[in-house]
Design a protein around this motif. Structure first.
Motif, PDB file in Angstrom:
ATOM      1  N   ARG A 168      -1.914   8.911  -5.878  1.00 44.54           N
ATOM      2  CA  ARG A 168      -1.913   8.993  -4.755  1.00 44.54           C
ATOM      3  C   ARG A 168      -1.588   7.423  -4.098  1.00 44.54           C
ATOM      4  O   ARG A 168      -2.161   6.248  -4.703  1.00 44.54           O
ATOM      5  CB  ARG A 168      -3.195   9.513  -3.783  1.00 44.54           C
ATOM      6  N   ALA A 172      -8.462   3.313   3.216  1.00 43.57           N
ATOM      7  CA  ALA A 172      -7.145   2.181   3.183  1.00 43.57           C
ATOM      8  C   ALA A 172      -6.542   2.346   4.352  1.00 43.57           C
ATOM      9  O   ALA A 172      -6.147   1.266   4.916  1.00 43.57           O
ATOM     10  CB  ALA A 172      -6.636   2.201   1.949  1.00 43.57           C
ATOM     11  N   SER A 206       0.679  -1.217   0.002  1.00 44.09           N
ATOM     12  CA  SER A 206       0.088   0.004   0.005  1.00 44.09           C
ATOM     13  C   SER A 206       0.823   1.307   0.011  1.00 44.09           C
ATOM     14  O   SER A 206       0.396   2.322  -0.537  1.00 44.09           O
ATOM     15  CB  SER A 206      -1.050  -0.018   1.136  1.00 44.09           C
ATOM     16  N   VAL A 261      -1.868   4.000  -2.091  1.00 46.64           N
ATOM     17  CA  VAL A 261      -2.942   3.332  -1.423  1.00 46.64           C
ATOM     18  C   VAL A 261      -3.381   3.836  -0.066  1.00 46.64           C
ATOM     19  O   VAL A 261      -4.304   4.159   0.542  1.00 46.64           O
ATOM     20  CB  VAL A 261      -2.946   1.948  -1.813  1.00 46.64           C
ATOM     21  N   SER A 262      -1.850   3.715   0.564  1.00 43.15           N
ATOM     22  CA  SER A 262      -1.993   3.942   2.074  1.00 43.15           C
ATOM     23  C   SER A 262      -2.409   5.484   2.321  1.00 43.15           C
ATOM     24  O   SER A 262      -2.450   5.801   3.740  1.00 43.15           O
ATOM     25  CB  SER A 262      -0.701   3.568   2.735  1.00 43.15           C
ATOM     26  N   SER A 263      -2.355   6.363   1.456  1.00 44.14           N
ATOM     27  CA  SER A 263      -2.683   7.744   1.644  1.00 44.14           C
ATOM     28  C   SER A 263      -4.140   8.019   1.701  1.00 44.14           C
ATOM     29  O   SER A 263      -4.903   9.179   2.300  1.00 44.14           O
ATOM     30  CB  SER A 263      -1.839   8.844   0.785  1.00 44.14           C
ATOM     31  N   TYR A 264      -5.064   7.054   1.406  1.00 44.53           N
ATOM     32  CA  TYR A 264      -6.460   7.037   1.428  1.00 44.53           C
ATOM     33  C   TYR A 264      -7.091   6.843   3.021  1.00 44.53           C
ATOM     34  O   TYR A 264      -6.690   5.675   3.506  1.00 44.53           O
ATOM     35  CB  TYR A 264      -7.155   6.213   0.288  1.00 44.53           C
ATOM     36  N   PRO A 265      -7.933   7.507   3.465  1.00 43.70           N
ATOM     37  CA  PRO A 265      -8.346   7.371   4.944  1.00 43.70           C
ATOM     38  C   PRO A 265      -8.922   5.993   5.068  1.00 43.70           C
ATOM     39  O   PRO A 265      -8.799   5.258   6.151  1.00 43.70           O
ATOM     40  CB  PRO A 265      -9.270   8.447   5.165  1.00 43.70           C
ATOM     41  N   SER A 276       0.407   3.319  -6.140  1.00 48.77           N
ATOM     42  CA  SER A 276      -0.423   4.623  -6.344  1.00 48.77           C
ATOM     43  C   SER A 276      -1.606   4.276  -7.305  1.00 48.77           C
ATOM     44  O   SER A 276      -1.502   3.674  -8.248  1.00 48.77           O
ATOM     45  CB  SER A 276       0.437   5.593  -7.090  1.00 48.77           C
TER      46      SER A 276
END
Length: 539
Positions: free
Chosen positions: A337, A345, A329, A339-343, A333
């Motif tokens: 962005r 996720a 993650s 993946v880990s930067s999406y709340p 991207s």
């Protein structure tokens, strides 16, 4: 004069590469990079930590790299175990054919002597947890069964049958550098987990016995020795036996000890492990333990150790899932962005990590109680120990059951969620080990008693001890360190549930009670894990 020619890029070529992620994953060291595991060890191992820590730092690169690579090769569908029943001269040999890689891995894993007196309990515990992170790989079920074999032989030494001591040394300390592999064959087609329904017959032959009949689920069918349950002729009581796969001098000649392997099962998981149907026709067997206490011996010692091992193995599964899902993650991207930067996720990753750490802390705490008790393995609930020791033994018995059903259920959920972090690549078996380990987790939930059976056993156990161990005291003891309001909530809930028809006839009332009992056991053990997690984080 030279001239440079700019060649146009092939139309439609896509330069995207996973190489960065793969390089990071290959460099992972499962102990060195797992700071929470080190933290848990430091809390529970105490003064032993520094020495064990150094040994694990030396051990971990092997399991993280070499053994992991071997595991990937062993998992290929085209190399699954199969039977060769006859040799070229029409001799029945029942050879289980397995790939070269599993023989190498098996030799190295068992050659590490995890159960040897030279290896301390905490060193062995963490080495086994790291090894379980491989998934089954054809070695972790045999490792689990060997633990049970050793525990049984240590609990019931018998100088009248010297072969038993030789088997113990072969499995625990090795013989000429070779360590024996154990198995346990208890299930029959009519009974499943219902051991009293066993009909396999044990016929006396001097101080030994001969076995006749069929066992239907025999995992680690390639093992050197198996723990087998059977009824002695003329009795209705189950006795426990140890059956060698080959008698002295016959292994090299591929002459099995009075039994045939009918076929290998085709399973949804643990596919590298040969699980077979076996037919006994006069196999030489050595009795172990009291002749009329075979069920108590098998369950209280052998299956207890297996269930304990499944708990720590499930924690290992979750640690690996959390680590690799986070790594991917952070690399991948989507819509410019990570993946880990999406709340959403990030929240899912946090839940996966929390479950892994909670399961790991709980496994350490259960094992710590196991080590602190002088005789932690008891064949049945009866004991002559002082009351407080009896209570701690009961706590351990129920915690092992709760851990087995709790962590196997949660491991499946955690692995499923970790796979989802990869999106479509998550189900590609050549891309990640997580789908394979997911299937192994599903199978582990069924081994050594499925969920409903163990929920029933826990309920009956608590009912049977209320005259000397009240539900309130039991909850308070298990959840020592939890907030008082949590302890009161679980104590009140347990007292109420013991008055409901959890095990009654099927009707609306009993179905509701059964659902409440299932929920209680799940949340109760998570509360125990949370206490353990808080203890580790506070250390």
């Amino acid at each position: 004069m030279s001239m440079t020619i700019d060649r146009p890029q092939t139309r439609g070529a896509n330069p995207y590469s996973f190489d960065e992620f793969l390089a990071l994953r290959e460099k992972l060291d499962w102990y060195r990079d797992e700071t929470f595991l080190q933290k848990a060890l430091k809390k529970f191992a105490g003064n032993e930590f520094a020495e064990v820590h150094e040994k694990l730092l030396a051990f971990s690169p092997t399991v993280s790299s070499r053994w992991n690579q071997l595991s990937e090769r062993i998992a290929r569908p085209e190399v699954r175990p199969y039977m060769l029943h006859y040799d070229a001269h029409n001799h029945r040999i029942d050879r289980i054919v397995r790939p070269m890689e599993v023989h190498i891995l098996e030799q190295e894993v068992f050659g590490s002597g995890f159960f040897s007196s030279k290896v301390t309990p905490w060193e062995s515990f963490v080495k086994r947890m790291l090894t379980h992170e491989l998934g089954e790989s054809g070695v972790t079920c045999p490792l689990t069964c060997t633990h049970g074999l050793i525990g049984l032989l240590e609990q019931f030494p018998n100088p009248d049958i010297p072969e038993l001591y030789e088997i113990l040394i072969h499995a625990k300390e090795g013989r000429n550098g070779e360590f024996a592999i154990g198995a346990q064959f208890m299930t029959e087609i009519q009974g499943g987990s219902d051991l009293p329904k066993n009909v396999l017959e044990a016929v006396p032959d001097g101080k030994y016995f001969r076995l006749y009949g069929n066992k239907f689920f025999c995992s680690a069918a390639h093992a050197d020795y198996a723990v087998v349950t059977a009824k002695i002729t003329g009795t209705d009581k189950i006795t426990t036996f140890i059956v060698p796969a080959w008698l002295p001098g016959n292994k090299e000649r591929e002459i099995r000890n009075g039994y045939q392997i009918n076929r290998i099962k085709w399973k949804m998981g643990t596919a590298e492990l040969p699980t077979a149907e076996i037919n006994y026709d006069g196999a030489l067997a050595y009795p172990v333990g009291p002749a009329d206490k075979g069920i108590a011996v098998a369950v209280g010692i052998v299956l207890t150790l297996s269930r304990l091992e499944i708990g720590l193995g499930s924690a290992g599964y979750m640690l690996r899932a959390a680590r690799e899902a986070k790594l991917y993650s952070d690399f991948r991207s989507v819509f410019d962005r990570k993946v880990s930067s999406y709340p959403l996720a990030a929240n899912q990753l946090k839940q996966i990590e929390n479950a892994a750490q909670r399961a790991t802390a709980g496994a350490f705490k259960v094992y710590d109680l196991f080590l602190r008790l002088e005789k932690p393995l008891q064949p049945g609930l009866k004991s002559n120990e002082p009351l407080e020791i009896r209570k701690q033994l009961f706590n351990l018995r129920e915690l092992i059951l709760l851990q087995k059903i709790g962590t196997t259920k949660e491991a499946i959920e955690v692995l499923k969620n970790a796979i989802s972090m990869y999106a479509g690549h998550g189900v590609m078996e050549e891309f990640s080990s997580l789908p394979r380990i997911f299937r192994d987790a599903v199978v582990n939930e069924q081994w050594e008693g499925p969920r409903n059976l163990l929920l029933t056993q826990i309920y009956r156990d608590i009912q049977r001890v209320t005259d000397w161990y009240s539900p309130t005291d039991f909850v308070a003891s298990v959840l020592d360190g939890a907030p008082l309001e949590h302890i009161k909530h679980f104590a009140d809930s347990l007292a109420a549930l013991l008055q409901k028809p959890v095990l009654g006839e099927v009707n609306d009332e009993s179905l509701q009670a059964a659902a409440e009992w299932d929920h209680f056991c799940d949340t109760f053990f998570k509360a125990y894990q949370s206490v353990a997690l808080a203890e580790v984080n506070a250390h």
